[in-house]
Write a protein that holds these residues in place. Structure first.
Motif, PDB file in Angstrom:
ATOM      1  N   ALA A  15       2.631  39.175  15.759  1.00  0.00           N
ATOM      2  CA  ALA A  15       1.809  40.364  15.538  1.00  0.00           C
ATOM      3  C   ALA A  15       1.984  40.845  14.098  1.00  0.00           C
ATOM      4  N   PRO A  16       1.068  41.685  13.624  1.00  0.00           N
ATOM      5  CA  PRO A  16       1.198  42.195  12.250  1.00  0.00           C
ATOM      6  C   PRO A  16       2.519  42.915  11.978  1.00  0.00           C
ATOM      7  N   GLU A  17       3.108  43.549  12.991  1.00  0.00           N
ATOM      8  CA  GLU A  17       4.407  44.213  12.840  1.00  0.00           C
ATOM      9  C   GLU A  17       5.248  43.999  14.091  1.00  0.00           C
ATOM     10  N   GLY A  18       6.561  44.035  13.910  1.00  0.00           N
ATOM     11  CA  GLY A  18       7.459  44.054  15.064  1.00  0.00           C
ATOM     12  C   GLY A  18       8.127  42.748  15.421  1.00  0.00           C
ATOM     13  N   THR A  19       7.924  41.697  14.631  1.00  0.00           N
ATOM     14  CA  THR A  19       8.570  40.418  14.922  1.00  0.00           C
ATOM     15  C   THR A  19      10.021  40.448  14.461  1.00  0.00           C
ATOM     16  N   GLU A  20      10.916  40.035  15.340  1.00  0.00           N
ATOM     17  CA  GLU A  20      12.331  39.909  14.964  1.00  0.00           C
ATOM     18  C   GLU A  20      12.422  38.762  13.961  1.00  0.00           C
ATOM     19  N   GLN A  21      12.720  39.078  12.706  1.00  0.00           N
ATOM     20  CA  GLN A  21      12.612  38.118  11.616  1.00  0.00           C
ATOM     21  C   GLN A  21      13.401  36.840  11.856  1.00  0.00           C
ATOM     22  N   VAL A  22      14.637  36.947  12.279  1.00  0.00           N
ATOM     23  CA  VAL A  22      15.470  35.760  12.458  1.00  0.00           C
ATOM     24  C   VAL A  22      14.908  34.847  13.555  1.00  0.00           C
ATOM     25  N   LEU A  24      11.832  34.301  13.947  1.00  0.00           N
ATOM     26  CA  LEU A  24      10.731  33.603  13.283  1.00  0.00           C
ATOM     27  C   LEU A  24      11.286  32.587  12.295  1.00  0.00           C
ATOM     28  N   THR A  25      12.203  33.014  11.437  1.00  0.00           N
ATOM     29  CA  THR A  25      12.632  32.166  10.323  1.00  0.00           C
ATOM     30  C   THR A  25      13.515  30.990  10.738  1.00  0.00           C
ATOM     31  N   GLU A  26      14.404  31.173  11.701  1.00  0.00           N
ATOM     32  CA  GLU A  26      15.281  30.055  12.081  1.00  0.00           C
ATOM     33  C   GLU A  26      14.518  28.934  12.785  1.00  0.00           C
ATOM     34  N   PRO A  27      13.653  29.228  13.774  1.00  0.00           N
ATOM     35  CA  PRO A  27      12.857  28.131  14.346  1.00  0.00           C
ATOM     36  C   PRO A  27      11.906  27.512  13.310  1.00  0.00           C
ATOM     37  N   TRP A  28      11.357  28.330  12.410  1.00  0.00           N
ATOM     38  CA  TRP A  28      10.479  27.836  11.347  1.00  0.00           C
ATOM     39  C   TRP A  28      11.210  26.780  10.521  1.00  0.00           C
ATOM     40  N   GLU A  29      12.429  27.109  10.106  1.00  0.00           N
ATOM     41  CA  GLU A  29      13.219  26.168   9.303  1.00  0.00           C
ATOM     42  C   GLU A  29      13.604  24.932  10.114  1.00  0.00           C
ATOM     43  N   ALA A  30      13.874  25.095  11.400  1.00  0.00           N
ATOM     44  CA  ALA A  30      14.206  23.944  12.250  1.00  0.00           C
ATOM     45  C   ALA A  30      13.019  22.982  12.332  1.00  0.00           C
ATOM     46  N   VAL A  78       5.519  28.380  18.983  1.00  0.00           N
ATOM     47  CA  VAL A  78       6.731  29.193  19.024  1.00  0.00           C
ATOM     48  C   VAL A  78       6.307  30.654  19.106  1.00  0.00           C
ATOM     49  N   LEU A  79       6.909  31.374  20.049  1.00  0.00           N
ATOM     50  CA  LEU A  79       6.695  32.810  20.196  1.00  0.00           C
ATOM     51  C   LEU A  79       8.006  33.515  19.884  1.00  0.00           C
ATOM     52  N   PRO A  80       8.147  34.072  18.665  1.00  0.00           N
ATOM     53  CA  PRO A  80       9.347  34.840  18.355  1.00  0.00           C
ATOM     54  C   PRO A  80       9.320  36.173  19.091  1.00  0.00           C
ATOM     55  N   GLY A  81      10.489  36.759  19.223  1.00  0.00           N
ATOM     56  CA  GLY A  81      10.585  38.034  19.929  1.00  0.00           C
ATOM     57  C   GLY A  81      10.515  39.233  19.017  1.00  0.00           C
ATOM     58  N   GLY A  82      11.333  40.209  19.374  1.00  0.00           N
ATOM     59  CA  GLY A  82      11.214  41.549  18.842  1.00  0.00           C
ATOM     60  C   GLY A  82      10.476  42.324  19.924  1.00  0.00           C
ATOM     61  N   VAL A  83      10.840  43.539  20.182  1.00  0.00           N
ATOM     62  CA  VAL A  83      10.219  44.295  21.272  1.00  0.00           C
ATOM     63  C   VAL A  83       8.737  44.536  21.003  1.00  0.00           C
ATOM     64  N   LEU A 171      19.898  31.230  19.158  1.00  0.00           N
ATOM     65  CA  LEU A 171      18.993  30.487  18.284  1.00  0.00           C
ATOM     66  C   LEU A 171      19.389  29.027  18.029  1.00  0.00           C
ATOM     67  N   PRO A 172      20.664  28.677  17.841  1.00  0.00           N
ATOM     68  CA  PRO A 172      20.966  27.256  17.635  1.00  0.00           C
ATOM     69  C   PRO A 172      20.501  26.381  18.807  1.00  0.00           C
TER      70      PRO A 172
END
Length: 184
Positions: A15-22, A24-30, A78-83, A171-172
């Motif tokens: 979503a435009p706001e509210g994504t738990e950054q880590v 998003l970024t850790e699976p992205w890098e994987a 991939v669906l990252p979280g964050g409430v 995440l690992p």
């Protein structure tokens, strides 16, 4: 291992706001390390705002909107979280249809933390085992899923593989299982 996703493009829906950054970024890098091409999909063009729990973090450029792509353009999701992230996505019909499209096409999906809220809305959990942030347990059970309190749950129910995890500490295991699912 560095080439197991070569030639595969993986969608990351946020979503435009509210994504738990880590988340998003850790699976992205994987995905990137495995040779895949991650693409950020959102409901709006421009950028999304990442969050570190409740604090604003970095912004990320959107590659495409849900109106411009379909599930079959990708090898997985991939669906990252964050409430706030899945709470927003589950109220957007195009985002829900985009997610459901992966299940309809038999493509793998990986969801972490609060992200299964979007799966509840897409009505794709019946008969599937999964995990999430504990507060989603009742929603998942009411949607026909079986909730498990494990670091990672991989469900091969239905035509696709569903990978889920509970929280950033997982995440690992989540990244490893997601890359494996996308490589199949």
């Amino acid at each position: 291992m560095a080439d197991e996703l070569t030639g595969k493009t993986i969608a990351f829906l946020a979503a435009p706001e509210g994504t738990e950054q880590v988340e998003l970024t850790e699976p992205w890098e994987a995905v990137r390390r495995a040779g895949g091409t991650p693409r950020l999909i959102s409901t709006d063009s421009g950028e999304i705002q990442g969050f570190d729990h409740l604090d604003k973090a970095d912004t990320f450029p959107v590659d495409a909107t849900v109106a411009d792509v379909s599930a079959t353009d990708f090898a997985g999701l991939v669906l990252p979280g964050g409430v706030a992230n899945p709470d927003f996505l589950r109220t957007d019909e195009r985002a829900v249809a985009f997610v459901k499209g992966f299940f309809d096409a038999g493509l793998p999906v990986a969801a972490i933390c609060h992200a299964p809220w979007t799966l509840v809305e897409a009505d794709v959990l019946r008969g599937r085992a999964l995990t999430s942030w504990p507060s989603l347990r009742t929603d998942i059970v009411n949607a026909g899923g079986t909730w498990e309190d494990k670091e990672v749950v991989v469900c091969d129910g239905g035509p696709n593989r569903l990978v889920t995890s509970r929280k950033p500490d997982d995440l690992p295991a989540f990244c490893s299982a997601a890359v494996e699912a996308f490589a199949r």
